[in-house]
Design a protein around this motif. Sequence first.
Motif, PDB file in Angstrom:
ATOM      1  N   LYS A   1       0.833  -1.211   0.000  1.00  0.00           N
ATOM      2  CA  LYS A   1       0.000   0.000   0.000  1.00  0.00           C
ATOM      3  C   LYS A   1       0.868   1.262   0.000  1.00  0.00           C
ATOM      4  O   LYS A   1       0.650   2.193  -0.780  1.00  0.00           O
ATOM      5  CB  LYS A   1      -0.929   0.021   1.229  1.00  0.00           C
ATOM      6  CG  LYS A   1      -1.826  -1.192   1.384  1.00  0.00           C
ATOM      7  CD  LYS A   1      -2.798  -1.020   2.540  1.00  0.00           C
ATOM      8  CE  LYS A   1      -2.134  -0.769   3.886  1.00  0.00           C
ATOM      9  NZ  LYS A   1      -1.293  -1.880   4.324  1.00  0.00           N
ATOM     10  N   SER A   2       1.856   1.283   0.894  1.00  0.00           N
ATOM     11  CA  SER A   2       2.704   2.470   1.004  1.00  0.00           C
ATOM     12  C   SER A   2       3.540   2.690  -0.248  1.00  0.00           C
ATOM     13  O   SER A   2       3.875   3.832  -0.592  1.00  0.00           O
ATOM     14  CB  SER A   2       3.625   2.359   2.223  1.00  0.00           C
ATOM     15  OG  SER A   2       2.877   2.348   3.417  1.00  0.00           O
ATOM     16  N   THR A   3       3.899   1.613  -0.950  1.00  0.00           N
ATOM     17  CA  THR A   3       4.659   1.746  -2.194  1.00  0.00           C
ATOM     18  C   THR A   3       3.898   2.608  -3.192  1.00  0.00           C
ATOM     19  O   THR A   3       4.475   3.489  -3.849  1.00  0.00           O
ATOM     20  CB  THR A   3       4.956   0.368  -2.793  1.00  0.00           C
ATOM     21  OG1 THR A   3       5.835  -0.343  -1.933  1.00  0.00           O
ATOM     22  CG2 THR A   3       5.583   0.492  -4.179  1.00  0.00           C
ATOM     23  N   CYS A   4       2.593   2.365  -3.319  1.00  0.00           N
ATOM     24  CA  CYS A   4       1.772   3.137  -4.251  1.00  0.00           C
ATOM     25  C   CYS A   4       1.736   4.604  -3.856  1.00  0.00           C
ATOM     26  O   CYS A   4       1.818   5.498  -4.706  1.00  0.00           O
ATOM     27  CB  CYS A   4       0.359   2.558  -4.307  1.00  0.00           C
ATOM     28  SG  CYS A   4       0.275   0.854  -4.919  1.00  0.00           S
ATOM     29  N   LEU A   5       1.615   4.873  -2.564  1.00  0.00           N
ATOM     30  CA  LEU A   5       1.538   6.251  -2.094  1.00  0.00           C
ATOM     31  C   LEU A   5       2.880   6.965  -2.180  1.00  0.00           C
ATOM     32  O   LEU A   5       2.953   8.149  -2.492  1.00  0.00           O
ATOM     33  CB  LEU A   5       1.058   6.279  -0.638  1.00  0.00           C
ATOM     34  CG  LEU A   5      -0.381   5.833  -0.349  1.00  0.00           C
ATOM     35  CD1 LEU A   5      -0.669   5.961   1.131  1.00  0.00           C
ATOM     36  CD2 LEU A   5      -1.372   6.668  -1.139  1.00  0.00           C
ATOM     37  N   ARG A   6       3.956   6.239  -1.886  1.00  0.00           N
ATOM     38  CA  ARG A   6       5.271   6.851  -1.720  1.00  0.00           C
ATOM     39  C   ARG A   6       6.009   7.052  -3.042  1.00  0.00           C
ATOM     40  O   ARG A   6       7.004   7.783  -3.108  1.00  0.00           O
ATOM     41  CB  ARG A   6       6.117   5.983  -0.781  1.00  0.00           C
ATOM     42  CG  ARG A   6       7.200   6.726  -0.031  1.00  0.00           C
ATOM     43  CD  ARG A   6       7.720   5.915   1.121  1.00  0.00           C
ATOM     44  NE  ARG A   6       8.218   4.621   0.717  1.00  0.00           N
ATOM     45  CZ  ARG A   6       8.017   3.484   1.387  1.00  0.00           C
ATOM     46  NH1 ARG A   6       7.309   3.491   2.500  1.00  0.00           N
ATOM     47  NH2 ARG A   6       8.518   2.350   0.966  1.00  0.00           N
ATOM     48  N   ALA A   7       5.537   6.423  -4.113  1.00  0.00           N
ATOM     49  CA  ALA A   7       6.271   6.467  -5.382  1.00  0.00           C
ATOM     50  C   ALA A   7       6.460   7.893  -5.888  1.00  0.00           C
ATOM     51  O   ALA A   7       7.534   8.249  -6.385  1.00  0.00           O
ATOM     52  CB  ALA A   7       5.553   5.622  -6.435  1.00  0.00           C
ATOM     53  N   ILE A   8       5.446   8.717  -5.767  1.00  0.00           N
ATOM     54  CA  ILE A   8       5.563  10.090  -6.251  1.00  0.00           C
ATOM     55  C   ILE A   8       6.590  10.851  -5.419  1.00  0.00           C
ATOM     56  O   ILE A   8       7.398  11.619  -5.953  1.00  0.00           O
ATOM     57  CB  ILE A   8       4.204  10.800  -6.219  1.00  0.00           C
ATOM     58  CG1 ILE A   8       3.207  10.088  -7.141  1.00  0.00           C
ATOM     59  CG2 ILE A   8       4.340  12.263  -6.614  1.00  0.00           C
ATOM     60  CD1 ILE A   8       3.662   9.962  -8.566  1.00  0.00           C
TER      61      ILE A   8
END
Length: 542
Positions: free
Chosen positions: A37-44
């Motif tokens: 989940k955090s990967t999706c949020l943190r990518a930007i």
Amino acid sequence: MIKITLRNYRGFTSESPATFTIGDGFTAFVGRNNAGKSTCLRAIFELKNVINNHNHWLGVDSNNTPTSIQCPTEPDPIVLLNYDSTLPAFVSIEIEPDIDCDMAQLIQSTIRIDRDGRVFLSSIKVFEANTNQELTPPFKNIGTAESGNPLQPFAQLTNSSGQTLNFRYMKFIHALQSLSQSVYYGSYRNAINEGAAQYYDIAVGTQLIAQWDQWKAGANVAYKRAIAKVQSDVKRLLGYDTLEINASADNKTLDVIVNGHPFKLADLGAGVAELIITLSNALVRKPSFIFIDEPESHLHPSLQVDFLTTLAGYASKGIAFSTHSIGLARSVADRTYAITRQNEISSCALFEKQAHLAELLGNLSYSGYYPAESAFVLLVEGTTEVKTFQVLLRKLKKDHAYVILPLGGKSLIRENTDIEINEVVRIAGGANKVFAIIDSERKEKGEDLDKEHEAFKSTCEKLGISLLITERRATENYFSNSAIKKGVGNNFEALTEFSKLNTDGKGWNKNENWRIADYETMDFFTENDLGKFLYNLPTKIV
């Protein structure tokens, strides 16, 4: 809308990429710990240094010279690569222009992260939306930007083949600017430490305290009003009568005065600290998008939706959040993605949006968290109405007494839903604790309801549920012109009682209704059926 795809990025592989869309409103990622989940949020956040160089994204620089770009990223690019793969990582960003662009075109840009840690733009692809014909970069500037347009020199671009990329408002660049102005808040947001510190995009310690002191004690009236808004929002969320937040004399922590009693911030608990720090940082940064992990952390379930809608008021575009609470995601999000992990590989897929109401009520832990004498259920059409009525009830100081659940439009506003609605009544503890508001969809005054609305009305009458079917066409037909202009811009006007949204050039996006509601004066509602219904909603069982 911005579509993002992660391939070979952390736990996502080429065969199982994460593809998701963010935009105005709320996007939720639901899954267990370490699913991705955090990967999706943190990518930007991790690729922001690349995104910030948006002058290069169409294959030109300020001198019209074809160029490539290689940028550092944070953290070390090596950690962004999928550790079970030998291939590079790719992050694609796709933009579909709005209908007000001169040409309907699709753009896909891809960032490549090599195994040696180099990060650069791998490809730019532009397609005619109607023919799917690919236009070939690099593009050279041949146009003149409109007076005062900060996006110069990208007014009109052409390549060596004479193919033209002409975005009147440069939606693509605007989207990249929005991403570059986004913030990411990790799940640990409640620390006040000595010394200046940064936790992702959260300023903690003396860095935040100095900023707070400067804004509150300085001469800038706008800053003072902004500080007052944070204090007012925190006071309301926590149910305090009075609240004052000041920098301590030594500028090492925040002093908080609650109902006349002084406390150090650390003495008030993690939930209070998190609210103050999160809202304060959003206030200072004025982000476009807020990406936040586990917004429910340290908060009672009755506060979680209210906190999210409050925080969204600090973002100009929208909120994307990860959560363990399916109920929270289903009741707030416009788009919900399920993130799973199996055999060390993560996957991302749209969550089924229309939930069984009783299951949703159970996911919200209704019976375990809300006292029997004060909790009610309000059923509304869909997820956009959840946020809107959360804001309106907040203005009436009734929001914490209600769990607001979406009916999913025609999914439950139809015939033969007695069993589903009755299950909600059972879990809530009786029909006297369940209320409903749905749009009439009338095209003119006095028009008969369609059979689906009549069937739902009959179900509510049979079960004893108090139901309002709006006299006007829909919720947005009740908004004042003043609130609309403040909420979504001066280009929009109030609808007539029975006009449909998105017609005659007057339409905003329905998921922005809550922004308008936030500026609405409840006195405006006193003489109409919707306002009277809301005013008469109880907060205690009589």
